[in-house]
Scaffold this active site. Structure first.
Site, PDB file in Angstrom:
ATOM      1  N   ASP A 190       0.840  -1.189   0.000  1.00 15.01           N
ATOM      2  CA  ASP A 190       0.000   0.000   0.000  1.00 15.01           C
ATOM      3  C   ASP A 190       0.879   1.245   0.000  1.00 15.01           C
ATOM      4  OD1 ASP A 190      -2.360   1.777   0.785  1.00 15.01           O
ATOM      5  OD2 ASP A 190      -3.280  -0.201   0.949  1.00 15.01           O
ATOM      6  N   HIS A 254      -3.589   5.894   3.405  1.00 16.04           N
ATOM      7  CA  HIS A 254      -4.372   4.716   3.080  1.00 16.04           C
ATOM      8  C   HIS A 254      -3.796   3.444   3.703  1.00 16.04           C
ATOM      9  CE1 HIS A 254      -5.900   1.669   0.100  1.00 16.04           C
ATOM     10  NE2 HIS A 254      -6.954   2.453   0.079  1.00 16.04           N
ATOM     11  N   SER A 438     -11.144  -1.125  -1.148  1.00 16.86           N
ATOM     12  CA  SER A 438      -9.915  -1.081  -0.343  1.00 16.86           C
ATOM     13  C   SER A 438     -10.187  -1.435   1.101  1.00 16.86           C
ATOM     14  CB  SER A 438      -9.305   0.324  -0.370  1.00 16.86           C
ATOM     15  OG  SER A 438      -8.396   0.495  -1.403  1.00 16.86           O
TER      16      SER A 438
END
Length: 616
Positions: A190, A254, A438
């Site tokens: 990520d 994220h 996600s």
């Protein structure tokens, strides 16, 4: 992203967080509403880099490889002089862990010109495959038993419906009585991690590695790959900077949010909880400004799963599970598949987000790759989200959040985060509400970790990636709100407790009966849904002599019925069947025997709203 909301942490007094509720906004530190972060389509993906893998025995010198590319460019009839100039004098960047080579041209080609060059390279008999090294992006949008563990994390009950809601959650509390993921490593490929976030327990976050090989993307000083996986921020200053139609945006943080879903500290009287909170997270940074290159992601998959990547120290903590909450337009390519196949061969289960385009996942990667568990997204209601990709490529679903349509906090998945807009020194640690596939994917990765950890604790062998995928799909909970038959998102919502129960189930040795849902005479079971290839087993206790019928009807899609007395039927071994097109199926026995009949409902294609009934 649909939205990213923040609850700020006071680092000096982290245990006494405050949140205003009621008539005033509960999100005083909240960021602006944003549309879902959709990955660049295949048509939007130009690149100055390509990945070429040569066949065994082909010319292996760097100069020979570059000559192949130069020759292909000259044959490609590129659209203009600038394109021809950009493709001249290619440069060899590195050899990937899969054995392919990354080659950089001297400027970015349009998608059309790039495909011409790739076609010519692929025509060389020495070449196994040639693909564009494009950038991929995040896939965010910004029981009868009483659980024994109710975490004391202060925001768990109010915010984390995705863990505990009987309708939309993953049934985590009941699972925590059995397993917490101890001893399992989950690699999160990520944007990296904020390692000082106070809601990760000591030892949870392993060092990891930063695989971004481009300084502009990584925001580090050089192109070198480096140990550690610090998230330097992935903000973008200008519209259209990443691809035509892309928007300027603040840093997402994220990777920290996704890692929180996997293993945020739980029952520590602070913040929120994670699915497999005793697992270890291996953060691997592959996404930065505008996303991350396919070649870097492929090497990260290889390294995270224990494979060898030239120039990178061996991974001392190979992952049992990899989570990739990222993707981009285009069907799975050989470079991606090569890396995934390698990981699976080493025993690593690869879980990926289906994507947020509201389109068929077969047109997005890595969701369309073989040997992955592709995860769609559901709302707090258990229904499909408006953005989730769908189709036969999607295996099962997890909570992704439905955005403002479900309100705050129920429209978002809440985990650890940061409220800085750019760099990791521009704000404070926080908790963020985000939405997307996600967010759904790490719920599945976390449950996979619970299963593998529980098996190890019980002295049992771990499941292979294929076995684990089958288990998670078979034990998924039926959708409370059936997705439309035209947009299937797998077998159901991942169920942590059901997965553990099935994994730890002792094999029956004497007088064994199939695990089936009993039917009551003349009482229909309605609202059934499933994906193509799904199977559900029912049972009915029949009396002798009186006509016995099994029927399905209503809804949409296509199902078949297979029935046997005394044993589980299959599509090749049965006493009777009905397999007409559509959902109106009838199997009738005019002289049934007394005993148990087993009825298997098979989805010939995706179906929803179907009823099944036994009549005697």
């Amino acid at each position: 992203m649909t939205k990213k909301q923040n609850l700020r942490i006071n680092v000096l007094a982290a245990a006494v967080l405050s949140l205003s509720v009621g008539a005033t906004s509960a999100y005083a530190a909240g960021l602006p509403v944003k549309e879902p972060a959709r990955q660049a389509t295949a048509a939007q993906q130009g690149s100055e880099r390509i990945i070429v893998k040569y066949r065994t025995g082909a010319a292996t010198t760097t100069s020979a490889k570059l000559a192949t590319v130069t020759s292909a460019v000259s044959r490609a009839s590129l659209g203009n002089a600038n394109a021809r100039s950009a493709a001249a004098a290619p440069q060899h960047l590195r050899r990937l862990g899969t054995g392919a080579d990354v080659i950089r041209l001297q400027g970015k080609l349009s998608q059309a010109d790039l495909q011409k060059v790739l076609k010519e390279i692929q025509a060389d008999p020495q070449v196994q495959y040639a693909v564009a090294d494009v950038k991929l992006q995040r896939a965010d949008v910004r029981a009868k038993e009483t659980p024994q563990l109710v975490p004391n994390d202060p925001y768990y009950a109010q915010y984390q419906w995705h863990l505990h809601s009987a309708t939309g959650g993953v049934n985590a509390p009941a699972a925590w009585d059995v397993a917490q993921g101890e001893g399992v490593v989950v690699a999160v490929l990520d944007t990296g991690i904020l390692p000082q976030h106070p809601d990760f327990a000591a030892g949870t976050l392993l060092e990891g590695y930063d695989f971004i090989s481009d300084a502009e993307t990584s925001r580090r000083a050089t192109d070198d790959r480096v140990p550690g996986a610090l998230d330097y921020g992935d903000w973008v200053e200008n519209d259209n900077e990443c691809y035509d139609g892309s928007l300027a945006e603040d840093s997402s943080w994220h990777g920290t949010h996704v890692s929180g879903t996997v293993a945020e500290a739980t029952n520590n009287a602070l913040g929120m909880a994670g699915v497999a909170y005793k697992a270890k997270v291996l953060p691997v940074r592959v996404l930065g400004k505008c996303g991350g290159y396919l070649a870097d992601i492929a090497d990260a998959i290889t390294w995270a799963s224990g494979g060898t990547v030239a120039g990178i120290p061996a991974n001392p903590n190979p992952a049992e599970v990899i989570n990739m909450s990222l993707g981009g337009g285009g069907a799975c390519d050989p470079a991606y598949q090569d890396a995934i196949n390698g990981a699976v061969s080493r025993g690593t289960t690869v879980v990926v987000a289906a994507g947020n385009a509201g389109s068929n996942a077969s047109n997005y990667r890595p969701a369309s790759c073989a040997n992955v568990i592709a995860v769609g997204a559901t709302r707090i209601t258990g229904g499909i989200t408006y953005y989730s990709n769908y189709g036969t490529a999607v295996d099962l679903s997890g909570p992704g959040g439905g955005g403002s349509v479900d309100g705050n906090p129920g429209g978002y998945v809440w985990q650890a985060g940061y409220n800085g807009l750019t760099t990791p020194t521009s704000g404070a640690y926080s908790y963020m509400g985000m939405g997307g596939t996600s967010m759904a994917s790490p719920h599945v990765a976390g449950v996979a970790a619970l299963v593998q950890g529980a098996l190890a604790s019980a002295g049992k062998d771990p499941l292979t990636p294929a076995q684990l995928e089958t288990l998670l799909k078979q034990t998924a909970r039926s959708f409370p709100v059936a997705p439309p038959a035209s947009t299937p998102i797998g077998t159901g919502i991942v169920d942590a407790k059901a997965a553990l129960d099935k994994a730890l189930e002792e094999p029956c040795e004497v007088d064994c009966a199939p695990d089936a849902t009993p039917l009551t005479n003349r009482t229909a079971v309605s609202g059934l849904s499933g994906a193509g290839g799904s199977e559900t087993l029912y049972s009915f206790e029949a009396t002798a002599g009186k006509t016995l019928s099994f029927l399905t009807y209503g809804g949409s899609g296509n199902v078949s019925l297979y029935v046997s007395a005394g044993e589980e039927p299959s599509s090749t071994d049965f006493d009777a069947k009905s397999a007409r097109p559509g959902n109106s199926e009838t199997v009738r026995f005019t002289a049934p025997v007394a005993g148990t009949y087993y009825i298997k409902l098979v989805g010939e294609s995706a179906f929803s709203g179907v009823s099944i009934q036994a009549v005697q």
